[in-house]
Design an enzyme around this catalytic site. Structure first.
Site, PDB file in Angstrom:
ATOM      1  N   PRO A  11     121.421  67.828 119.361  1.00  0.00           N
ATOM      2  CA  PRO A  11     122.472  68.793 119.016  1.00  0.00           C
ATOM      3  C   PRO A  11     123.187  68.469 117.711  1.00  0.00           C
ATOM      4  CG  PRO A  11     123.180  67.385 120.825  1.00  0.00           C
ATOM      5  CD  PRO A  11     121.709  67.134 120.630  1.00  0.00           C
ATOM      6  N   ASN A  12     123.496  69.540 117.002  1.00  0.00           N
ATOM      7  CA  ASN A  12     124.276  69.517 115.754  1.00  0.00           C
ATOM      8  C   ASN A  12     123.515  68.958 114.555  1.00  0.00           C
ATOM      9  OD1 ASN A  12     126.738  70.612 116.892  1.00  0.00           O
ATOM     10  ND2 ASN A  12     126.890  68.674 117.986  1.00  0.00           N
ATOM     11  N   ARG A  19     127.513  69.171 107.644  1.00  0.00           N
ATOM     12  CA  ARG A  19     128.234  68.467 108.709  1.00  0.00           C
ATOM     13  C   ARG A  19     128.623  67.049 108.255  1.00  0.00           C
ATOM     14  NH1 ARG A  19     125.398  65.632 113.927  1.00  0.00           N
ATOM     15  NH2 ARG A  19     127.317  65.075 114.997  1.00  0.00           N
ATOM     16  N   TYR A  24     126.867  61.584 107.457  1.00  0.00           N
ATOM     17  CA  TYR A  24     125.447  61.866 107.706  1.00  0.00           C
ATOM     18  C   TYR A  24     124.632  62.143 106.448  1.00  0.00           C
ATOM     19  CZ  TYR A  24     127.111  62.187 112.494  1.00  0.00           C
ATOM     20  OH  TYR A  24     127.676  61.898 113.707  1.00  0.00           O
ATOM     21  N   ASN A  75     116.090  61.315 117.520  1.00  0.00           N
ATOM     22  CA  ASN A  75     117.523  61.220 117.238  1.00  0.00           C
ATOM     23  C   ASN A  75     118.167  62.222 118.189  1.00  0.00           C
ATOM     24  OD1 ASN A  75     120.144  61.256 116.401  1.00  0.00           O
ATOM     25  ND2 ASN A  75     119.688  61.554 114.222  1.00  0.00           N
ATOM     26  N   ALA A  78     124.464  63.444 120.008  1.00  0.00           N
ATOM     27  CA  ALA A  78     125.462  63.005 120.993  1.00  0.00           C
ATOM     28  C   ALA A  78     124.862  62.794 122.386  1.00  0.00           C
ATOM     29  CB  ALA A  78     126.601  64.012 121.055  1.00  0.00           C
ATOM     30  N   HIS A  81     124.447  59.264 123.943  1.00  0.00           N
ATOM     31  CA  HIS A  81     125.519  58.543 124.631  1.00  0.00           C
ATOM     32  C   HIS A  81     125.823  59.099 126.020  1.00  0.00           C
ATOM     33  CE1 HIS A  81     125.869  57.312 120.499  1.00  0.00           C
ATOM     34  NE2 HIS A  81     126.239  58.522 120.119  1.00  0.00           N
ATOM     35  N   ASP A  88     115.398  59.459 131.421  1.00  0.00           N
ATOM     36  CA  ASP A  88     114.372  59.543 132.472  1.00  0.00           C
ATOM     37  C   ASP A  88     113.092  60.196 131.946  1.00  0.00           C
ATOM     38  OD1 ASP A  88     116.019  58.330 134.307  1.00  0.00           O
ATOM     39  OD2 ASP A  88     116.590  60.179 135.341  1.00  0.00           O
ATOM     40  N   GLU A  99     113.878  55.129 118.479  1.00  0.00           N
ATOM     41  CA  GLU A  99     115.174  55.805 118.423  1.00  0.00           C
ATOM     42  C   GLU A  99     115.739  55.691 117.008  1.00  0.00           C
ATOM     43  OE1 GLU A  99     117.937  54.096 121.183  1.00  0.00           O
ATOM     44  OE2 GLU A  99     119.635  55.268 120.435  1.00  0.00           O
ATOM     45  N   HIS A 101     119.066  56.836 114.317  1.00  0.00           N
ATOM     46  CA  HIS A 101     120.362  57.448 114.010  1.00  0.00           C
ATOM     47  C   HIS A 101     120.606  57.339 112.523  1.00  0.00           C
ATOM     48  CE1 HIS A 101     121.233  57.729 118.237  1.00  0.00           C
ATOM     49  NE2 HIS A 101     120.800  56.489 118.348  1.00  0.00           N
ATOM     50  N   LEU A 102     121.125  58.400 111.939  1.00  0.00           N
ATOM     51  CA  LEU A 102     121.463  58.379 110.518  1.00  0.00           C
ATOM     52  C   LEU A 102     122.579  57.381 110.250  1.00  0.00           C
ATOM     53  CD1 LEU A 102     121.417  62.226 110.248  1.00  0.00           C
ATOM     54  CD2 LEU A 102     119.920  60.764 108.903  1.00  0.00           C
ATOM     55  N   SER A 103     123.610  57.432 111.076  1.00  0.00           N
ATOM     56  CA  SER A 103     124.771  56.559 110.894  1.00  0.00           C
ATOM     57  C   SER A 103     124.578  55.271 111.687  1.00  0.00           C
ATOM     58  CB  SER A 103     126.032  57.287 111.366  1.00  0.00           C
ATOM     59  OG  SER A 103     125.962  57.559 112.763  1.00  0.00           O
ATOM     60  N   ARG A 108     131.052  52.688 114.539  1.00  0.00           N
ATOM     61  CA  ARG A 108     131.831  53.909 114.773  1.00  0.00           C
ATOM     62  C   ARG A 108     132.618  53.808 116.085  1.00  0.00           C
ATOM     63  NH1 ARG A 108     128.301  59.024 113.781  1.00  0.00           N
ATOM     64  NH2 ARG A 108     130.397  59.909 113.665  1.00  0.00           N
ATOM     65  N   ARG A 112     130.322  55.667 120.985  1.00  0.00           N
ATOM     66  CA  ARG A 112     128.977  55.792 120.400  1.00  0.00           C
ATOM     67  C   ARG A 112     128.178  54.486 120.499  1.00  0.00           C
ATOM     68  NH1 ARG A 112     129.270  60.807 117.584  1.00  0.00           N
ATOM     69  NH2 ARG A 112     131.395  61.178 116.893  1.00  0.00           N
TER      70      ARG A 112
HETATM   71  C1  DQA Z   1     123.826  60.466 115.383  1.00  0.00           C
HETATM   72  C2  DQA Z   1     124.983  59.625 115.931  1.00  0.00           C
HETATM   73  C3  DQA Z   1     125.573  60.270 117.171  1.00  0.00           C
HETATM   74  O1  DQA Z   1     126.661  59.498 117.668  1.00  0.00           O
HETATM   75  C4  DQA Z   1     126.102  61.656 116.826  1.00  0.00           C
HETATM   76  O2  DQA Z   1     126.608  62.296 117.991  1.00  0.00           O
HETATM   77  C5  DQA Z   1     125.089  62.498 116.158  1.00  0.00           C
HETATM   78  C6  DQA Z   1     124.236  61.888 115.130  1.00  0.00           C
HETATM   79  C7  DQA Z   1     123.304  59.896 114.039  1.00  0.00           C
HETATM   80  O3  DQA Z   1     122.218  60.305 113.638  1.00  0.00           O
HETATM   81  O4  DQA Z   1     123.968  59.079 113.407  1.00  0.00           O
HETATM   82  O5  DQA Z   1     125.014  63.695 116.364  1.00  0.00           O
HETATM   83  O6  DQA Z   1     122.762  60.426 116.318  1.00  0.00           O
END
Ligand code: DQA
Length: 145
Positions: A11-12, A19, A24, A75, A78, A81, A88, A99, A101-103, A108, A112
């Site tokens: 998501p997002n 964003r 990011y 990725n 959210a 978390h 599963d 896995e 994550h950009l950040s 943070r 997270r």
């Molecule tokens: C994220 C980190 C997550 O905590 C956040 O909710 C995201 C992006 C990242 O790529 O850093 O949507 O997965």
């Protein structure tokens, strides 16, 4: 044996570019897909790059991944978390999982710092921005071999 890697974005992540660019980066998700396609071609891999805001759709894609793919890069945004359902599904898929994550999620907010996804992942790459996707492809290649 397939050389196809399924790259899933949660998501997002469709909002990348506008964003929170200070967190990011300025690249859009389409830009990141382009980077992935180029790096995959260099590595001799194929990429199927997808995004969904819906937890159930991500679960559906993971459930059927093994039919066409040799590894999953995820990725989960959210859902990282919160989602035992995605955890599963990844466990059931029986494929190597990287896995991303950009950040750097550990720099943070405390909420997270926990990742359900990590329990099913061979490894985690975080904090390197879009470069993390390219690193994840390299890791996936090693895991497939
Ligand atoms: C994220 C980190 C997550 O905590 C956040 O909710 C995201 C992006 C990242 O790529 O850093 O949507 O997965």
């Amino acid at each position: 044996m397939t050389n196809s890697v399924l790259i899933l974005n949660g998501p997002n992540l469709n909002m990348l570019g506008t964003r929170e660019p200070e967190v990011y980066g300025k690249l859009t998700l389409a830009d990141i897909e382009e980077l992935c396609q180029a790096r995959a071609a260099e590595l001799g891999l194929n990429v199927d790059f997808r995004q969904s805001n819906a937890e159930g759709e991500l679960v559906d894609w993971i459930q059927t991944a093994a039919a066409d793919h040799a590894a999953i890069i995820i990725n989960a945004g959210a859902y990282t978390h919160t989602s035992i359902a995605i955890l599963d599904a990844l466990r059931a898929a029986g494929l190597p999982v990287v896995e991303v994550h950009l950040s750097n999620i550990f720099q943070r907010e405390e909420y997270r710092h926990n990742s359900y996804i990590s329990e099913a992942a061979n490894g985690v790459i975080c904090g390197f921005g879009s470069k993390g996707y390219e690193l994840a492809l390299e890791a996936a290649k090693t895991l497939i071999a």
